[in-house]
Design an enzyme around this catalytic site. Sequence first.
Site, PDB file in Angstrom:
ATOM      1  N   LYS A 146     -15.626   2.611  -5.125  1.00 49.14           N
ATOM      2  CA  LYS A 146     -16.280   3.751  -4.495  1.00 49.14           C
ATOM      3  C   LYS A 146     -15.409   4.258  -3.363  1.00 49.14           C
ATOM      4  O   LYS A 146     -14.653   3.454  -2.809  1.00 49.14           O
ATOM      5  CB  LYS A 146     -17.679   3.416  -3.990  1.00 49.14           C
ATOM      6  CG  LYS A 146     -17.835   2.149  -3.154  1.00 49.14           C
ATOM      7  CD  LYS A 146     -17.128   1.893  -1.871  1.00 49.14           C
ATOM      8  CE  LYS A 146     -17.087   2.811  -0.730  1.00 49.14           C
ATOM      9  NZ  LYS A 146     -16.241   2.327   0.417  1.00 49.14           N
TER      10      LYS A 146
ATOM     11  N   TYR B 134     -22.834   4.408   1.254  1.00 53.03           N
ATOM     12  CA  TYR B 134     -23.803   3.327   0.997  1.00 53.03           C
ATOM     13  C   TYR B 134     -25.231   3.824   1.238  1.00 53.03           C
ATOM     14  O   TYR B 134     -26.148   3.487   0.494  1.00 53.03           O
ATOM     15  CB  TYR B 134     -23.532   2.121   1.910  1.00 53.03           C
ATOM     16  CG  TYR B 134     -22.281   1.367   1.542  1.00 53.03           C
ATOM     17  CD1 TYR B 134     -22.304   0.390   0.555  1.00 53.03           C
ATOM     18  CD2 TYR B 134     -21.071   1.623   2.166  1.00 53.03           C
ATOM     19  CE1 TYR B 134     -21.159  -0.305   0.203  1.00 53.03           C
ATOM     20  CE2 TYR B 134     -19.913   0.939   1.825  1.00 53.03           C
ATOM     21  CZ  TYR B 134     -19.971  -0.025   0.844  1.00 53.03           C
ATOM     22  OH  TYR B 134     -18.828  -0.703   0.493  1.00 53.03           O
TER      23      TYR B 134
HETATM   24  P1  NAD Z   1      -6.275  -1.130   1.707  1.00 50.53           P
HETATM   25  O1  NAD Z   1      -5.532  -0.106   2.475  1.00 50.53           O
HETATM   26  O2  NAD Z   1      -6.456  -2.466   2.337  1.00 50.53           O
HETATM   27  O3  NAD Z   1      -5.632  -1.332   0.261  1.00 50.53           O
HETATM   28  C1  NAD Z   1      -5.140  -0.240  -0.482  1.00 50.53           C
HETATM   29  C2  NAD Z   1      -3.969  -0.689  -1.321  1.00 50.53           C
HETATM   30  O4  NAD Z   1      -3.444   0.458  -1.977  1.00 50.53           O
HETATM   31  C3  NAD Z   1      -2.821  -1.305  -0.512  1.00 50.53           C
HETATM   32  O5  NAD Z   1      -2.351  -2.438  -1.177  1.00 50.53           O
HETATM   33  C4  NAD Z   1      -1.773  -0.201  -0.489  1.00 50.53           C
HETATM   34  O6  NAD Z   1      -0.449  -0.716  -0.433  1.00 50.53           O
HETATM   35  C5  NAD Z   1      -2.025   0.478  -1.818  1.00 50.53           C
HETATM   36  N1  NAD Z   1      -1.528   1.851  -1.906  1.00 50.53           N
HETATM   37  C6  NAD Z   1      -0.986   2.389  -3.002  1.00 50.53           C
HETATM   38  N2  NAD Z   1      -0.608   3.644  -2.785  1.00 50.53           N
HETATM   39  C7  NAD Z   1      -0.911   3.932  -1.516  1.00 50.53           C
HETATM   40  C8  NAD Z   1      -0.772   5.100  -0.724  1.00 50.53           C
HETATM   41  N3  NAD Z   1      -0.236   6.233  -1.191  1.00 50.53           N
HETATM   42  N4  NAD Z   1      -1.199   5.020   0.550  1.00 50.53           N
HETATM   43  C9  NAD Z   1      -1.787   3.912   1.033  1.00 50.53           C
HETATM   44  N5  NAD Z   1      -1.947   2.778   0.305  1.00 50.53           N
HETATM   45  C10 NAD Z   1      -1.510   2.787  -0.955  1.00 50.53           C
HETATM   46  O7  NAD Z   1      -7.684  -0.467   1.365  1.00 50.53           O
HETATM   47  P2  NAD Z   1      -9.010  -1.204   0.878  1.00 50.53           P
HETATM   48  O8  NAD Z   1      -9.916  -1.407   2.039  1.00 50.53           O
HETATM   49  O9  NAD Z   1      -8.668  -2.376   0.050  1.00 50.53           O
HETATM   50  O10 NAD Z   1      -9.684  -0.026   0.017  1.00 50.53           O
HETATM   51  C11 NAD Z   1      -9.242   0.292  -1.282  1.00 50.53           C
HETATM   52  C12 NAD Z   1     -10.396   0.933  -2.062  1.00 50.53           C
HETATM   53  O11 NAD Z   1     -11.465   0.001  -2.134  1.00 50.53           O
HETATM   54  C13 NAD Z   1     -10.968   2.192  -1.436  1.00 50.53           C
HETATM   55  O12 NAD Z   1     -11.365   3.096  -2.433  1.00 50.53           O
HETATM   56  C14 NAD Z   1     -12.200   1.698  -0.687  1.00 50.53           C
HETATM   57  O13 NAD Z   1     -13.201   2.688  -0.529  1.00 50.53           O
HETATM   58  C15 NAD Z   1     -12.649   0.580  -1.592  1.00 50.53           C
HETATM   59  N6  NAD Z   1     -13.388  -0.467  -0.862  1.00 50.53           N
HETATM   60  C16 NAD Z   1     -14.602  -0.827  -1.320  1.00 50.53           C
HETATM   61  C17 NAD Z   1     -15.322  -1.799  -0.657  1.00 50.53           C
HETATM   62  C18 NAD Z   1     -16.680  -2.210  -1.177  1.00 50.53           C
HETATM   63  O14 NAD Z   1     -17.378  -2.943  -0.494  1.00 50.53           O
HETATM   64  N7  NAD Z   1     -17.058  -1.794  -2.381  1.00 50.53           N
HETATM   65  C19 NAD Z   1     -14.803  -2.404   0.477  1.00 50.53           C
HETATM   66  C20 NAD Z   1     -13.541  -2.025   0.908  1.00 50.53           C
HETATM   67  C21 NAD Z   1     -12.828  -1.054   0.231  1.00 50.53           C
END
Ligand code: NAD
Length: 413
Positions: free
Chosen positions: A163, A250
């Site tokens: 999401k 949420y």
């Molecule tokens: P994060 O920044 O920690 O991880 C993102 C990953 O994508 C990194 O490994 C990064 O290197 C990579 N990436 C690839 N291309 C990129 C670019 N152009 N710019 C930046 N990063 C790039 O983020 P996250 O918190 O893991 O979130 C990722 C996804 O998961 C989002 O869509 C977020 O909404 C979702 N999320 C959901 C929940 C949940 O509870 N359902 C919790 C956290 C995150």
Amino acid sequence: MSSHSPHKPVNAGRRHVLGALGASILAGGAGKAVAQSLGFPAPPAGLGKRPYPNLLRPMNDGPRKFGYAIVGLGKYAVNQILPAFAECEYAKVTALVSGDINKARRLGKHYGIEESHLYTYDNFDKIAQDPEVDAVYIILPNSLHADFTERSFRAGKHVLCEKPMAVTVEECQRMITAGKKAGKKLMIGYRCHFDPVTHKAIELARTSIGKPQIITTDNGDNTDPTDPTYQWRLTRSLSGGGALMDLGIYGVNGSRYMLNEDPIEVQATIMPPSDPMFREIDETIVWIMKYRSGAVAHGSASFNVNAMSRFNLQGTDASLRMDPATSYWCNSVSHCTTGDTHTWSTPMFTIPALNQFSAQLDHLAISVANNTPLAATGEEGMQDVRLIQAMYQSAHSGSRPVSTDWGDWRKTI
Ligand code: NAD
């Protein structure tokens, strides 16, 4: 594309593995009684076409688990999703995809994934030839969800996408169309749908509060601009929006789920940014959703508050409170009545802990194996993105009400 089709023998095997207990649990039948005897709340009635996931999964002693490739090895993937496979019955991680191959190698070593199942974003399409991968789980910044979903479907894989589903309604539509064309399933990562505390709250909302009247929901967190995980969240082209897209969703999804109804009008106000780092996105937003039934939900989302995750539903006879409501662990729900004496009575419920992430990962595996409906489809994800866009439209036009009376999409699919 490989001529080998990994799905047929796996599915046939799993159908056998699930057996009578599995089938009844999945269908609600006797499994419902088993679930209740273990303390899980009863599935509520009246959800219309919305499937209600059963949280208990029968033991899998079958020969092969459903394989996931994880795309994006950031915070959520590394800290929540990868460890959750240890508690899955039907799913396992079989491939990793990252821009940093050394990171993929490190994690691959930890999770027993060989070099031949490690991919970069550039050679990702080769995953079509990987028979160990049944589904791709996309955990990338929001603006990358649509492209990777389409690439995954082109590779012949099912998709679980985080999401918010995507940054525009058009992208969501493209993702749904691509899944249909490929004949593969598209699920959105609404993990709270797999939290027994949420299930208990839905049961209370249906049975013990009278007519639902007012929802209040607040979601927020502090922003650390030095942490890479926040940098893309502050960049509109990558996130599609701020606190509402990331955390307010949420409350938007939870309100619709709790009322089993879609709003007919929304309104929103974005507060002026308190710091230049928030100039591209909503730092703090407040919103209203009006429902045909007469219920109203009002909520807030912020990137500049101490962590908050609250959900209250006030009915004509009683209310329910969740605080925290959407945390990874330890959510709580209480049922509040005042009775004739206006003395607050707020019994808490003891609900067995269950790993939301593992239940979510198993849900897609079971849905594919048995061809049963998904709890959180692309259409469900698109509806939230559509409502969020309507809220942004309101906020950018002087907080004017925006009609969202698009008909009940659940009745049209
Ligand atoms: P994060 O920044 O920690 O991880 C993102 C990953 O994508 C990194 O490994 C990064 O290197 C990579 N990436 C690839 N291309 C990129 C670019 N152009 N710019 C930046 N990063 C790039 O983020 P996250 O918190 O893991 O979130 C990722 C996804 O998961 C989002 O869509 C977020 O909404 C979702 N999320 C959901 C929940 C949940 O509870 N359902 C919790 C956290 C995150």
